[in-house]
Design a protein around this motif. Structure first.
Motif, short mmCIF file in Angstrom:
data_model
loop_
_atom_site.label_atom_id
_atom_site.label_comp_id
_atom_site.label_asym_id
_atom_site.label_seq_id
_atom_site.Cartn_x
_atom_site.Cartn_y
_atom_site.Cartn_z
N MET A 1 0.84 -1.20 0.00
CA MET A 1 0.00 0.00 0.00
C MET A 1 0.88 1.25 0.00
SD MET A 1 -1.29 0.24 3.97
CE MET A 1 -1.89 1.90 3.75
N LYS A 2 0.35 2.32 -0.57
CA LYS A 2 1.10 3.57 -0.65
C LYS A 2 0.75 4.45 0.54
CE LYS A 2 1.91 7.50 -3.74
NZ LYS A 2 3.37 7.38 -3.69
N LEU A 3 1.76 4.98 1.19
CA LEU A 3 1.54 5.83 2.36
C LEU A 3 0.98 7.18 1.93
CD1 LEU A 3 4.81 5.11 4.37
CD2 LEU A 3 2.55 4.14 4.78
N SER A 4 0.11 7.72 2.76
CA SER A 4 -0.49 9.04 2.48
C SER A 4 0.49 10.14 2.90
CB SER A 4 -1.80 9.20 3.25
OG SER A 4 -1.53 9.26 4.65
N PRO A 5 0.29 11.38 2.40
CA PRO A 5 1.17 12.49 2.80
C PRO A 5 1.22 12.70 4.31
CG PRO A 5 -0.12 13.11 0.89
CD PRO A 5 -0.64 11.78 1.34
N SER A 6 0.08 12.52 4.99
CA SER A 6 0.07 12.70 6.45
C SER A 6 0.89 11.61 7.14
CB SER A 6 -1.37 12.70 6.98
OG SER A 6 -1.99 11.45 6.73
N GLN A 7 0.83 10.39 6.60
CA GLN A 7 1.63 9.30 7.17
C GLN A 7 3.12 9.53 6.93
OE1 GLN A 7 -0.46 6.10 5.08
NE2 GLN A 7 -1.11 5.24 7.06
N ILE A 8 3.46 10.04 5.74
CA ILE A 8 4.85 10.37 5.44
C ILE A 8 5.35 11.44 6.41
CG2 ILE A 8 6.36 11.49 3.74
CD1 ILE A 8 5.75 8.63 3.01
N ASP A 9 4.50 12.45 6.65
CA ASP A 9 4.88 13.53 7.57
C ASP A 9 5.08 12.99 8.98
OD1 ASP A 9 5.27 16.43 7.94
OD2 ASP A 9 3.51 16.27 9.25
N THR A 10 4.25 12.06 9.37
CA THR A 10 4.39 11.45 10.70
C THR A 10 5.69 10.66 10.81
OG1 THR A 10 1.99 11.25 10.94
CG2 THR A 10 3.34 9.85 12.35
N LEU A 11 6.03 9.90 9.76
CA LEU A 11 7.28 9.15 9.75
C LEU A 11 8.48 10.09 9.86
CD1 LEU A 11 6.76 6.32 7.09
CD2 LEU A 11 6.83 6.10 9.59
N LYS A 12 8.44 11.21 9.14
CA LYS A 12 9.54 12.19 9.21
C LYS A 12 9.71 12.71 10.64
CE LYS A 12 9.25 15.55 6.41
NZ LYS A 12 8.52 16.54 5.59
N LYS A 13 8.59 12.99 11.30
CA LYS A 13 8.66 13.49 12.68
C LYS A 13 9.22 12.41 13.61
CE LYS A 13 4.87 16.81 12.23
NZ LYS A 13 3.47 17.13 12.56
N LEU A 14 8.81 11.17 13.39
CA LEU A 14 9.32 10.08 14.22
C LEU A 14 10.82 9.90 14.02
CD1 LEU A 14 6.42 7.48 13.74
CD2 LEU A 14 6.99 8.73 15.85
N ILE A 15 11.27 10.02 12.78
CA ILE A 15 12.71 9.92 12.49
C ILE A 15 13.46 11.06 13.15
CG2 ILE A 15 14.45 10.07 10.65
CD1 ILE A 15 12.38 8.62 8.84
N SER A 16 12.87 12.26 13.12
CA SER A 16 13.49 13.42 13.76
C SER A 16 13.58 13.21 15.27
CB SER A 16 12.67 14.68 13.45
OG SER A 16 13.24 15.81 14.07
N TYR A 17 12.52 12.65 15.88
CA TYR A 17 12.51 12.40 17.33
C TYR A 17 13.59 11.40 17.73
CZ TYR A 17 7.92 14.69 17.42
OH TYR A 17 6.90 15.59 17.29
N LYS A 18 13.98 10.56 16.80
CA LYS A 18 15.03 9.57 17.09
C LYS A 18 16.43 10.20 17.05
CE LYS A 18 12.54 5.89 17.73
NZ LYS A 18 12.51 5.21 19.07
N GLY A 19 16.50 11.50 16.74
CA GLY A 19 17.79 12.20 16.80
C GLY A 19 18.40 12.51 15.46
N TYR A 20 17.56 12.62 14.42
CA TYR A 20 18.08 12.91 13.08
C TYR A 20 17.31 14.10 12.49
CZ TYR A 20 19.69 8.22 14.03
OH TYR A 20 20.26 7.13 14.65
#
Length: 232
Positions: A1-20
């Motif tokens: 399945m293809k991720l939605s823009p909001s899901q992509i944005d959430t993943l980016k925030k989660l990656i940022s929270y991990k220290g990147y």
């Protein structure tokens, strides 16, 4: 399945929270993680995005994305260095070569024909003045770009380009201190070798100064291509 823009944005925030927090690094990690998350959500539609992300993160072991981030950081830095040398070499095969030639001619003409308070000013002084102006130019460019680009690995990589600039500047200063006569010797001799070395180093300084912002923009453009894929 293809991720939605909001899901992509959430993943980016989660990656940022991990220290990147670096944007280009985020998208490189995202490109790797999103595929795995998509597979997990497709296999188990009831799985939440956060749980899918945590599962993917746990697959990388106790250090999480550290090894992946280090690998991508080195890849971005290598890409920047490759772009820098490509741009540097392209100067000598493009019409832009006229600019360093014009600068060298202006410096030579000023050293021969100009007077400052009745005194003839040699090429070392004019070269130093032009170099200082060029340094102010690059500082102004970086001051302007600092807010919008400081969260890019490419931006940090561009700072490393000043190592090459500093080497050329040191060679220039070493040579200019010994070029006291405005009528320089271009015959094959130790003095002429020093003259040519200084001229080449000065030219490299100018080329380097004006290439650094160009290479930075080119490197960030690569990230924006990846960004366009996930935000389209």
């Amino acid at each position: 399945m293809k991720l939605s823009p909001s899901q992509i944005d959430t993943l980016k925030k989660l990656i940022s929270y991990k220290g990147y927090p670096e944007i280009d690094l985020q998208y490189e990690i995202l490109d790797h993680v999103a595929c795995k998350v998509e597979v997990l959500l497709e296999e188990n539609p009831t799985l939440s995005l956060d749980d899918a992300f945590r599962k993917v993160h746990s697959e990388f072991g106790i250090f999480g994305f550290s090894d992946l981030a280090e690998s991508y950081t080195k890849s971005i830095e290598r890409r920047y260095r490759r772009f820098f040398w490509e741009e540097f070499k392209s100067i000598f095969t493009s019409p832009r070569l006229i600019y360093p030639i014009a600068v060298a001619f202006i410096l030579y003409w000023l050293s021969i024909n100009s007077l400052f308070f009745g005194e003839k000013v040699g090429m070392p002084v004019w070269s130093g003045a032009f170099t200082i102006l060029a340094v102010f130019f690059i500082i102004a460019r970086y001051w302007k770009a600092n807010k919008s680009m400081k969260n890019y690995v490419s931006y940090r990589s561009s700072i490393h380009s000043f190592t090459f600039f500093n080497l050329m500047l040191q060679i220039s200063i070493f040579g200019m201190r010994r070029l006291e006569n405005p009528y320089y010797n271009f015959d094959f001799s130790p003095q002429s070798i020093l003259t040519w070395l200084s001229i080449l180093a000065i030219s490299a300084c100018f080329i380097c100064i004006f290439l650094i912002p160009r290479v930075l923009n080119r490197s960030i453009a690569e990230t924006r291509k990846l960004q366009a894929i996930y935000e389209s």
